[in-house]
Design a protein around this motif. Structure first.
Motif, short mmCIF file in Angstrom:
data_model
loop_
_atom_site.label_atom_id
_atom_site.label_comp_id
_atom_site.label_asym_id
_atom_site.label_seq_id
_atom_site.Cartn_x
_atom_site.Cartn_y
_atom_site.Cartn_z
N SER A 594 34.81 -34.73 -19.15
CA SER A 594 34.01 -33.63 -19.68
C SER A 594 32.52 -33.92 -19.61
O SER A 594 31.71 -33.01 -19.79
CB SER A 594 34.39 -33.35 -21.14
OG SER A 594 34.18 -34.50 -21.95
N LYS A 670 30.39 -28.23 -9.22
CA LYS A 670 30.55 -28.30 -10.67
C LYS A 670 31.99 -28.05 -11.07
O LYS A 670 32.55 -28.74 -11.94
CB LYS A 670 29.61 -27.29 -11.34
CG LYS A 670 29.62 -27.33 -12.87
CD LYS A 670 28.61 -26.37 -13.44
CE LYS A 670 28.60 -26.43 -14.97
NZ LYS A 670 27.61 -25.50 -15.56
N SER A 671 32.61 -27.06 -10.43
CA SER A 671 34.01 -26.76 -10.75
C SER A 671 34.93 -27.90 -10.36
O SER A 671 35.93 -28.17 -11.04
CB SER A 671 34.44 -25.47 -10.04
OG SER A 671 34.41 -25.63 -8.63
N GLN A 672 34.62 -28.61 -9.29
CA GLN A 672 35.46 -29.72 -8.85
C GLN A 672 35.27 -30.95 -9.75
O GLN A 672 36.24 -31.64 -10.09
CB GLN A 672 35.13 -30.09 -7.40
CG GLN A 672 35.52 -29.03 -6.38
CD GLN A 672 37.02 -28.81 -6.32
OE1 GLN A 672 37.79 -29.76 -6.22
NE2 GLN A 672 37.43 -27.55 -6.39
N TYR A 674 34.27 -31.14 -12.93
CA TYR A 674 34.72 -30.96 -14.31
C TYR A 674 36.13 -30.36 -14.38
O TYR A 674 36.58 -30.00 -15.46
CB TYR A 674 33.74 -30.08 -15.08
CG TYR A 674 32.39 -30.72 -15.26
CD1 TYR A 674 32.20 -31.73 -16.19
CD2 TYR A 674 31.30 -30.34 -14.48
CE1 TYR A 674 30.96 -32.33 -16.36
CE2 TYR A 674 30.06 -30.93 -14.62
CZ TYR A 674 29.91 -31.93 -15.57
OH TYR A 674 28.67 -32.52 -15.73
N SER A 675 36.79 -30.23 -13.25
CA SER A 675 38.13 -29.66 -13.25
C SER A 675 39.14 -30.70 -13.73
O SER A 675 39.02 -31.90 -13.43
CB SER A 675 38.51 -29.17 -11.85
OG SER A 675 39.86 -28.76 -11.82
N THR A 676 40.15 -30.23 -14.47
CA THR A 676 41.21 -31.13 -14.94
C THR A 676 42.41 -31.13 -14.00
O THR A 676 43.38 -31.85 -14.22
CB THR A 676 41.69 -30.70 -16.33
OG1 THR A 676 42.14 -29.34 -16.29
CG2 THR A 676 40.55 -30.83 -17.34
N GLU A 677 42.35 -30.31 -12.92
CA GLU A 677 43.46 -30.27 -11.99
C GLU A 677 43.35 -31.42 -10.99
O GLU A 677 42.26 -31.90 -10.68
CB GLU A 677 43.46 -28.93 -11.24
CG GLU A 677 43.66 -27.72 -12.14
CD GLU A 677 43.62 -26.44 -11.34
OE1 GLU A 677 43.44 -26.53 -10.10
OE2 GLU A 677 43.78 -25.37 -11.94
#
Length: 690
Positions: A594, A670-672, A674-677
């Motif tokens: 995070s 940013k999406s990559q 902080y992504s949890t996937e």
């Protein structure tokens, strides 16, 4: 004087009455104006002086300036000169050298030419008498024979003009034979006493026979295996060069096929150059698609690009007339001339896909091989071929299907259904796995990173057992290639690896001509034995040469984006890891991913437990399969090893980042981050048990 002139005119009328003809002109497809001669009760290809013009007179000495008449004297053919005769003129402009010769039916007074005895047992009068002469052997009778010697026997008994009939008949008969029988018959042909005589006849008749007969003869001679450096072949090549302007469209087709079948040499190169000039002048007059494709194949890879473009435009113009066979053949044609035309290939691909049912696998393999040579990738074409092979899988041999898979691997194309079906067949029919097939099968499946699901375990076990059975016969490099493929698939058969780790084999691999490549694969083996935690195998004890560092590809755009998103001091660039692994960027985050931690704080021991290391890999298209969603073998192995070393892996596609605007690229990163996937990874890999 008047008596002499009157006698001459009377003889001329008698001479002209022997050959009643009518002449009409025709324009052939290439624009050459050739005479069309209608004969009554005459075979136009088996007579001397078969074209006459009753209006003028001239000497015909020039018609035979290079010709010789044969006379048999024992076993040796001798030449006999021809005395000049005053006869009606023949237009060489419209019909160059288009004369036929049959010594048995020469329509000339006895005092005009010297009598020539082609048959020692017959008298001169018998030869000139139609009732007592032997019946000529025509082509249809010649091809009814069962052997090449039968044709040569017919020639020795009653040689007739033209000799092209004999060579064409021998090739027609040879095509019906098996390879072994053909090889035996060719040896008998070379040893036949009449073969040398036939070759001599052929060389002497080359300049006076019809041009298409000459070309068919040369083609038959080449296909019969007569060496290209012989006087016969080289003489015919020279004559074909001299008479190339006599070519019509049919002759262009035959000449193109001949050049395609011959090895490069001086006369062949000159003839190909002449063909290029001829085609460049008359390409728009070619009417048949087959002729166009034959010409395109024969002009060679080094033909001028302007000529290739002109032929491409002609082919595009004729697309509406393409048959299914023409579309299938166009791939090989373009590959042979080394000219990639995406528009032409796309249209032909649609035709191939729409008519693929019933297509022989050999043709499909040729299409795929041509696509490889042209570096042409068409996902729809590959899927269509793969689906067809799956549907008709039981019809084909496993070796044929394996060859298709090898070609698909060259395109990085992975068809899951076909590969699953092949895996199941390998498990059911393990006898198919030979020493030559094991290495390519392993290479295909490891490169495309395919083994997954329940059948993968049985497949890998079957491959390991097959490799173990050939350990005493397989070469060291093939053993290394096979074991490296197993390592990429996270499978470690005990016996092959133990044999590979022997010191003498390692030393042999490091001293071979491919020592750099072998050292790289041994490094992969060492990394897998260490990181994949295989307790039943010892580590690689030999000291491997150090490999050069992986080439650094600048990722300036991604570095700038990370600076804007995270700030300086929050990421590392070009990080070199143990076991020759390299990552483009490393960032450190808390365990929940995070928050990105500054490098100074992340290096303190107090926070080391809560740190999650993140590896950002900037990857090119080549690291994926053709559908761009499935990582290939080396990328899958690297992701597996990075996970073992405690990294979370993020894949950034170079070609996609280049297309994004700065704002969109920052949003994507940013999406990559902080992504949890989990990132797209290889399918489930399996570890062997000891």
């Amino acid at each position: 004087m008047n008596n002499r002139a009157g006698s001459f005119l009377w003889n001329l009328r008698q001479f002209g009455s022997l050959s009643p003809t009518s002449r009409t002109g025709r324009l052939n497809p290439l624009g050459f104006c050739l005479p069309k001669i209608a004969y009554s009760n005459w075979n136009q290809k088996n007579h001397l002086l078969n074209v006459f013009d009753n209006k003028t007179q001239s000497s015909i000495r020039h018609l035979f300036q290079d010709a010789s008449i044969f006379k048999t004297g024992g076993d040796v053919f001798q030449t006999k000169g021809i005395s000049p005769v005053t006869t009606p003129t023949i237009s060489r402009l419209f019909c160059p050298r288009r004369l036929s010769f049959d010594s048995e039916q020469t329509p000339v007074p006895a005092d005009g030419l010297k009598k020539i005895n082609l048959h020692p047992e017959a008298s001169d009068e018998d030869i000139l008498t139609k009732k007592t002469k032997p019946t000529p052997v025509n082509f249809k009778k010649l091809v009814q024979g069962n052997s090449l010697s039968d044709v040569l026997d017919s020639f020795s008994n009653a040689p007739t003009f033209p000799c092209s009939n004999y060579f064409s008949a021998m090739w027609t008969i040879a095509k019906r034979m098996s390879d072994d029988q053909k090889r035996f018959e060719k040896q008998l042909m070379f040893n036949h006493p009449a073969f040398t005589q036939l070759c001599e006849h052929m060389m002497r008749e080359a300049k006076i026979m019809f041009y298409d007969h000459l070309l068919f003869s040369l083609y038959a001679i080449v296909k019969l295996g007569i060496p290209q450096n012989t006087l016969l072949v080289q003489t015919l090549l020279r004559v074909v060069q001299e008479r190339i302007n006599e070519s019509d469209e049919k002759c262009l087709s035959v000449l193109s096929v001949i050049l395609e079948a011959m090895e490069p040499c001086k006369n062949v190169d000159v003839l190909r150059s002449g063909l290029r000039i001829l085609v460049d002048q008359h390409v728009w007059k070619i009417e048949r698609v087959f002729t166009l494709q034959a010409v395109m194949k024969s002009i060679g890879k080094d033909a001028p690009i302007s000529l290739k473009k002109k032929l491409e435009m002609k082919a595009l113009k004729e697309l509406d007339r393409f048959s299914v066979l023409n579309s299938q053949r166009m791939f090989e044609v373009l590959a042979t001339m080394d000219h990639r035309s995406d528009i032409l290939l796309d249209e032909c691909s649609k035709m191939v896909i729409g008519n693929i049912n019933g297509c022989p696998l050999k043709i499909l393999i040729t299409i795929l091989q041509s696509c490889k040579d042209l570096r042409y990738r068409n996902l729809d074409l590959f899927k269509g071929i793969a689906d067809y092979v799956v549907t008709t899988f039981d019809v084909w041999k496993l070796k044929q299907v394996l060859f298709v898979l090898i070609l698909f691997e060259n395109f990085a194309f992975r068809h899951a259904d076909l590969m699953d079906l092949f895996m199941k067949k390998v498990v059911d029919e393990r006898g198919f796995l030979t020493m030559k097939s094991i290495v390519p099968v392993l290479h295909v499946y490891s490169s495309l990173n395919h083994p997954h699901g329940g059948p993968a375990r049985e497949f890998l076990d079957a491959m390991g057992a097959a490799l173990t059975g050939y350990l005493h016969h397989i070469s060291s490099e093939n053993l290394l290639n096979a074991v490296c493929s197993f390592c990429l698939m996270n499978h470690f058969p005990l016996a092959p690896i133990n044999q590979l780790l022997q010191k003498d084999i390692i030393d042999e691999l490091l001293m071979s001509d491919n020592k750099d490549r072998n050292a790289y694969k041994l490094q992969i083996l060492a990394a897998c034995l260490k990181l994949d935690d295989v307790p039943c195998h010892k580590a690689l004890d030999s000291v491997l040469p150090s490999l050069p560092p992986a080439p650094l590809y600048p990722n300036a755009k991604v570095a700038k984006l990370l600076s804007s998103l995270l700030g300086e001091g929050y990421f590392l660039q070009n990080v070199q890891l143990p076991h020759n692994h390299h990552i483009d960027f490393e960032i450190r985050m808390d365990s929940n991913r995070s928050e990105v931690l500054p490098l100074s704080d992340a290096n303190t021991e107090s926070s080391a437990i809560d740190i999650q290391r993140v590896a950002i890999l900037c990857v090119p298209r080549s690291t994926y399969c053709l559908d761009l969603t499935h990582p290939r073998g080396f990328l899958a192995m690297k992701m597996r090893h990075l996970k073992v070393m405690g990294f979370h892996v993020i894949l950034v596609n170079n070609w996609e980042m280049e297309k994004l605007e700065v704002k969109d690229a920052i949003t994507f990163l940013k999406s990559q981050i902080y992504s949890t996937e989990n990132p797209p990874a290889a399918d489930v890999n399996f570890q062997s048990t000891c």
